[in-house]
Design a protein around this motif. Sequence first.
Motif, mmCIF file in Angstrom:
data_model
loop_
_atom_site.group_PDB
_atom_site.id
_atom_site.type_symbol
_atom_site.label_atom_id
_atom_site.label_comp_id
_atom_site.label_asym_id
_atom_site.label_seq_id
_atom_site.Cartn_x
_atom_site.Cartn_y
_atom_site.Cartn_z
ATOM 1 N N LYS A 174 35.117 -16.827 29.752
ATOM 2 C CA LYS A 174 35.531 -18.222 29.788
ATOM 3 C C LYS A 174 34.333 -19.127 30.085
ATOM 4 N N ASN A 175 33.519 -18.731 31.073
ATOM 5 C CA ASN A 175 32.353 -19.523 31.452
ATOM 6 C C ASN A 175 31.351 -19.606 30.309
ATOM 7 N N ARG A 176 31.201 -18.500 29.571
ATOM 8 C CA ARG A 176 30.267 -18.499 28.440
ATOM 9 C C ARG A 176 30.708 -19.506 27.379
ATOM 10 N N ILE A 177 32.005 -19.476 27.060
ATOM 11 C CA ILE A 177 32.523 -20.377 26.038
ATOM 12 C C ILE A 177 32.445 -21.837 26.504
ATOM 13 N N MET A 178 32.813 -22.078 27.764
ATOM 14 C CA MET A 178 32.782 -23.447 28.284
ATOM 15 C C MET A 178 31.359 -23.987 28.323
ATOM 16 N N LYS A 179 30.412 -23.149 28.700
ATOM 17 C CA LYS A 179 29.007 -23.571 28.748
ATOM 18 C C LYS A 179 28.495 -23.895 27.355
ATOM 19 N N LYS A 180 28.860 -23.073 26.385
ATOM 20 C CA LYS A 180 28.416 -23.292 25.008
ATOM 21 C C LYS A 180 29.014 -24.562 24.425
ATOM 22 N N CYS A 181 30.235 -24.892 24.840
ATOM 23 C CA CYS A 181 30.946 -26.041 24.271
ATOM 24 C C CYS A 181 30.911 -27.272 25.184
ATOM 25 N N LYS A 182 30.145 -27.229 26.254
ATOM 26 C CA LYS A 182 30.101 -28.335 27.212
ATOM 27 C C LYS A 182 29.672 -29.639 26.535
ATOM 28 N N ARG A 191 36.895 -23.701 17.667
ATOM 29 C CA ARG A 191 36.152 -22.902 16.685
ATOM 30 C C ARG A 191 35.442 -21.742 17.361
ATOM 31 N N GLU A 192 34.935 -21.980 18.557
ATOM 32 C CA GLU A 192 34.268 -20.904 19.296
ATOM 33 C C GLU A 192 35.286 -19.861 19.747
ATOM 34 N N VAL A 193 36.469 -20.308 20.139
ATOM 35 C CA VAL A 193 37.549 -19.379 20.497
ATOM 36 C C VAL A 193 37.905 -18.522 19.284
#
Length: 224
Positions: A174-182, A191-193
């Motif tokens: 979750k943190n990886r995705i949130m950081k990438k999409c911040k 799209r990342e999901v």
Amino acid sequence: MIVINRGKEPDSLLEFRLQNPEADYEDTLSNVRDDIRKQMWQEQKCLCGYCMRKIDHAKDMRIEHCIPRHPQGEVDHDKRVTLNFKWMLGVCYGNSLVRGVKREDTTCDAHKENEELTINPYNELSIRKIKYRSDGRIYSDDPEINRDVTETLNLNCEAISLPLTRKNVLMAEKNRIMKKCKGKSRDVFMREVQRTYVSLMQERNLMPYCGIIISWLEDKLKIS
């Protein structure tokens, strides 16, 4: 747990079965079992088919029979089923190699023993009945499958921190995705999901304990 994609059986197993039509699994040669372990290890991306922990080497993989060879301790059984590759699953030793370990501190096949399962590791509809709580505990609304994962397989075993490990794996993703999409739009997030889901489910870029990640991704993507 996630769906297992089992391929063609090893040539050595096919040859052994054809040459020994009355044979049982216990009769298989060591090289045949080595080939079975190696192929399952590769197909399962080095993961235990039940708890999804990483198994470092093919030789450390235990050959599990989803249909028990001796259900309920019965002596008479169908020998052909014991040599059917599609019902074999690669699993870990479930903490059973720890000296003096109690049964309640074991998991997977080591805890299952000869119990029969309702859940089918090769059936997507069956696996989709598995759910995860926020604390990383596994469960199912289906009473029989819930019994499989919580009691028979003991997949919430605290002795090896399975719930906490799952929770940490999910939080890290979750943190990886949130950081990438911040700072970006929700469309970018979705799209990342979707990309992550495709990577896991279609491209089979599996990681230890990724079942809980897949469950979270499916919830975001409204996949049921």
